[in-house]
Design a protein around this motif. Structure first.
Motif, PDB file in Angstrom:
ATOM      1  N   PHE A 121     -35.379  13.884  -4.870  1.00 24.68           N
ATOM      2  CA  PHE A 121     -35.942  12.417  -3.768  1.00 24.68           C
ATOM      3  C   PHE A 121     -35.576  11.386  -4.338  1.00 24.68           C
ATOM      4  O   PHE A 121     -35.165  11.160  -5.663  1.00 24.68           O
ATOM      5  CB  PHE A 121     -37.385  12.842  -3.913  1.00 24.68           C
ATOM      6  CG  PHE A 121     -37.943  14.126  -3.552  1.00 24.68           C
ATOM      7  CD1 PHE A 121     -38.118  14.496  -2.287  1.00 24.68           C
ATOM      8  CD2 PHE A 121     -38.344  15.132  -4.635  1.00 24.68           C
ATOM      9  CE1 PHE A 121     -38.611  15.855  -2.122  1.00 24.68           C
ATOM     10  CE2 PHE A 121     -38.813  16.305  -4.336  1.00 24.68           C
ATOM     11  CZ  PHE A 121     -38.842  16.445  -2.964  1.00 24.68           C
ATOM     12  N   TRP A 122     -35.313  10.242  -3.564  1.00 24.78           N
ATOM     13  CA  TRP A 122     -35.104   8.779  -3.978  1.00 24.78           C
ATOM     14  C   TRP A 122     -36.433   8.592  -4.615  1.00 24.78           C
ATOM     15  O   TRP A 122     -36.148   7.718  -5.444  1.00 24.78           O
ATOM     16  CB  TRP A 122     -34.665   8.206  -2.756  1.00 24.78           C
ATOM     17  CG  TRP A 122     -33.390   8.702  -2.165  1.00 24.78           C
ATOM     18  CD1 TRP A 122     -33.215   8.667  -0.658  1.00 24.78           C
ATOM     19  CD2 TRP A 122     -32.093   9.199  -2.593  1.00 24.78           C
ATOM     20  NE1 TRP A 122     -31.985   9.386  -0.577  1.00 24.78           N
ATOM     21  CE2 TRP A 122     -31.411   9.554  -1.675  1.00 24.78           C
ATOM     22  CE3 TRP A 122     -31.704   9.460  -3.946  1.00 24.78           C
ATOM     23  CZ2 TRP A 122     -30.104  10.152  -1.857  1.00 24.78           C
ATOM     24  CZ3 TRP A 122     -30.649  10.104  -4.333  1.00 24.78           C
ATOM     25  CH2 TRP A 122     -29.838  10.563  -3.234  1.00 24.78           C
ATOM     26  N   ASP A 123     -37.334   8.672  -3.965  1.00 19.25           N
ATOM     27  CA  ASP A 123     -38.751   7.939  -4.565  1.00 19.25           C
ATOM     28  C   ASP A 123     -39.828   8.877  -4.480  1.00 19.25           C
ATOM     29  O   ASP A 123     -39.878   9.915  -3.574  1.00 19.25           O
ATOM     30  CB  ASP A 123     -39.108   6.725  -3.622  1.00 19.25           C
ATOM     31  CG  ASP A 123     -40.053   5.826  -4.094  1.00 19.25           C
ATOM     32  OD1 ASP A 123     -40.085   5.514  -5.276  1.00 19.25           O
ATOM     33  OD2 ASP A 123     -41.149   5.732  -3.246  1.00 19.25           O
ATOM     34  N   LYS A 124     -40.952   8.848  -5.316  1.00 20.62           N
ATOM     35  CA  LYS A 124     -41.902   9.506  -5.328  1.00 20.62           C
ATOM     36  C   LYS A 124     -42.850   9.658  -4.085  1.00 20.62           C
ATOM     37  O   LYS A 124     -43.389  10.816  -3.864  1.00 20.62           O
ATOM     38  CB  LYS A 124     -42.888   9.343  -6.283  1.00 20.62           C
ATOM     39  CG  LYS A 124     -43.543   8.031  -6.471  1.00 20.62           C
ATOM     40  CD  LYS A 124     -44.616   7.925  -7.778  1.00 20.62           C
ATOM     41  CE  LYS A 124     -45.150   6.630  -7.815  1.00 20.62           C
ATOM     42  NZ  LYS A 124     -46.049   6.486  -8.815  1.00 20.62           N
ATOM     43  N   ALA A 125     -42.686   8.531  -2.965  1.00 18.04           N
ATOM     44  CA  ALA A 125     -43.275   8.328  -1.893  1.00 18.04           C
ATOM     45  C   ALA A 125     -42.833   9.598  -0.903  1.00 18.04           C
ATOM     46  O   ALA A 125     -43.405   9.893   0.063  1.00 18.04           O
ATOM     47  CB  ALA A 125     -43.176   6.964  -1.308  1.00 18.04           C
ATOM     48  N   GLN A 126     -41.533   9.852  -1.329  1.00 18.16           N
ATOM     49  CA  GLN A 126     -40.949  11.073  -0.371  1.00 18.16           C
ATOM     50  C   GLN A 126     -41.609  12.268  -0.529  1.00 18.16           C
ATOM     51  O   GLN A 126     -41.173  13.368  -0.053  1.00 18.16           O
ATOM     52  CB  GLN A 126     -39.345  11.013  -0.506  1.00 18.16           C
ATOM     53  CG  GLN A 126     -38.866   9.724   0.001  1.00 18.16           C
ATOM     54  CD  GLN A 126     -37.423   9.723  -0.313  1.00 18.16           C
ATOM     55  OE1 GLN A 126     -36.815  10.223  -1.129  1.00 18.16           O
ATOM     56  NE2 GLN A 126     -36.540   9.242   0.672  1.00 18.16           N
ATOM     57  N   VAL A 127     -42.213  12.550  -1.759  1.00 17.03           N
ATOM     58  CA  VAL A 127     -42.694  14.047  -2.047  1.00 17.03           C
ATOM     59  C   VAL A 127     -43.807  14.334  -1.397  1.00 17.03           C
ATOM     60  O   VAL A 127     -44.888  13.643  -1.362  1.00 17.03           O
ATOM     61  CB  VAL A 127     -42.783  13.867  -3.664  1.00 17.03           C
ATOM     62  CG1 VAL A 127     -43.132  15.420  -4.351  1.00 17.03           C
ATOM     63  CG2 VAL A 127     -41.685  13.541  -4.582  1.00 17.03           C
ATOM     64  N   THR A 128     -43.645  15.354  -0.554  1.00 14.07           N
ATOM     65  CA  THR A 128     -44.836  15.699   0.277  1.00 14.07           C
ATOM     66  C   THR A 128     -45.752  16.514  -0.482  1.00 14.07           C
ATOM     67  O   THR A 128     -45.427  17.097  -1.569  1.00 14.07           O
ATOM     68  CB  THR A 128     -44.362  16.744   1.408  1.00 14.07           C
ATOM     69  OG1 THR A 128     -43.955  17.969   0.935  1.00 14.07           O
ATOM     70  CG2 THR A 128     -43.075  16.003   2.265  1.00 14.07           C
ATOM     71  N   TYR A 169     -42.106  13.604 -11.220  1.00 13.87           N
ATOM     72  CA  TYR A 169     -41.874  12.615 -10.634  1.00 13.87           C
ATOM     73  C   TYR A 169     -40.626  11.934 -11.217  1.00 13.87           C
ATOM     74  O   TYR A 169     -39.347  11.494 -10.518  1.00 13.87           O
ATOM     75  CB  TYR A 169     -42.911  11.423 -10.296  1.00 13.87           C
ATOM     76  CG  TYR A 169     -43.618  11.711  -9.329  1.00 13.87           C
ATOM     77  CD1 TYR A 169     -43.676  12.414  -8.018  1.00 13.87           C
ATOM     78  CD2 TYR A 169     -45.221  11.529  -9.725  1.00 13.87           C
ATOM     79  CE1 TYR A 169     -44.599  12.611  -7.381  1.00 13.87           C
ATOM     80  CE2 TYR A 169     -46.167  12.089  -8.671  1.00 13.87           C
ATOM     81  CZ  TYR A 169     -45.987  12.452  -7.608  1.00 13.87           C
ATOM     82  OH  TYR A 169     -46.690  12.647  -6.493  1.00 13.87           O
ATOM     83  N   CYS A 173     -37.159  12.226  -9.264  1.00 15.05           N
ATOM     84  CA  CYS A 173     -37.263  11.080  -8.028  1.00 15.05           C
ATOM     85  C   CYS A 173     -36.411   9.969  -8.654  1.00 15.05           C
ATOM     86  O   CYS A 173     -36.806   9.484  -9.758  1.00 15.05           O
ATOM     87  CB  CYS A 173     -38.520  10.518  -7.860  1.00 15.05           C
ATOM     88  SG  CYS A 173     -39.945  11.797  -7.456  1.00 15.05           S
ATOM     89  N   ASP A 206     -31.012   3.635   0.247  1.00 19.48           N
ATOM     90  CA  ASP A 206     -30.837   4.936   0.712  1.00 19.48           C
ATOM     91  C   ASP A 206     -29.772   5.230   0.123  1.00 19.48           C
ATOM     92  O   ASP A 206     -29.001   4.314  -0.706  1.00 19.48           O
ATOM     93  CB  ASP A 206     -30.560   5.126   2.252  1.00 19.48           C
ATOM     94  CG  ASP A 206     -30.784   6.506   2.951  1.00 19.48           C
ATOM     95  OD1 ASP A 206     -30.997   7.321   1.991  1.00 19.48           O
ATOM     96  OD2 ASP A 206     -30.980   6.831   3.838  1.00 19.48           O
TER      97      ASP A 206
END
Length: 233
Positions: A121-128, A169, A173, A206
């Motif tokens: 992932f690029w950022d931890k916010a993308q981890v579902t 993370y 990430c 991105d």
């Protein structure tokens, strides 16, 4: 862009390299919707389409050549990086109020990190939540199978899992990863530091990472079965 040839020798051929650069220039200029659209675009600086130019290159080089995929970002500053002689390519897209040439070094540093560590992932916010639940399930199962951990109260195990998820993370990430050139910084903090030193702002938007042959199913020959079928024949 990823353009495949049959041998590494051709991959270093000057004509092949020029063809790849031309395909990339076509993508940048024409902004095709997908690969089929790209193949119908006029090849950069030529009357032929990309498909026709590819066919010409096959005849000239004497080896099968195929444009496989491409990525293009709109806006921001794009910084490309090619690793290991073309085996891995990374394109980083940054949002900045600084001139493009000033952020190239920072962009390349981030691209090198992506090439080397290939974060999920690029950022931890993308981890579902689904991903986190699966990781938690695996961690809990591992503790249950560990005699030292299994005897601990569930509340304690939950806290341990929480700590391990934070580590998840930092391992998976990009922006939360330890920056490979300076372990005291995360990638996110490195970009903030670089921006401050340059007197502006730099934000990671991105990126795309292409690894040669990634996702191509390699045919596995079972020689024992092949010989057996020949004997039966």
């Amino acid at each position: 862009v990823e353009v495949n040839a049959e041998t590494d020798f051709v991959g270093k051929n000057e004509k092949f390299v020029d063809f790849v650069k031309g395909v990339a220039a076509t993508v940048a200029a024409a902004n095709p919707a997908d690969l089929d659209a790209l193949m119908e675009c006029k090849y950069n600086g030529a009357d032929l389409t990309v498909l026709q130019q590819q066919q010409e290159m096959v005849l000239v080089i004497g080896e099968n050549i195929k444009v496989r995929r491409f990525a293009r970002f709109e806006g921001g500053v794009c910084v490309p990086y090619v690793h290991a002689g073309g085996k891995i390519g990374v394109l980083v897209n940054l949002e900045t109020d600084l001139p493009a040439e000033k952020v190239e070094e920072a962009g390349k540093d981030v691209a090198m990190q992506i090439a080397a560590l290939n974060p999920r992932f690029w950022d931890k916010a993308q981890v579902t939540q689904e991903v986190l639940d699966e990781e938690k399930k695996i961690m809990m199962a591992q503790m249950e199978n560990d005699p030292k951990m299994a005897s601990k109260p569930e509340q304690v195990r939950e806290k341990i899992v929480l700590g391990k998820l934070n580590k998840f993370y930092t391992e998976n990430c990009l922006l939360q990863q330890e920056f490979v050139k300076d372990g005291d910084l995360t990638v996110e903090k490195y970009l903030a530091s670089a921006a401050k030193a340059l007197g502006g702002t730099i934000t990671f938007k991105d990126a795309v990472r292409f690894e040669k042959g990634e996702g191509i199913e390699k045919k596995q020959e079972n020689f024992a079965e092949e010989i057996a079928s020949m004997v039966k024949g």
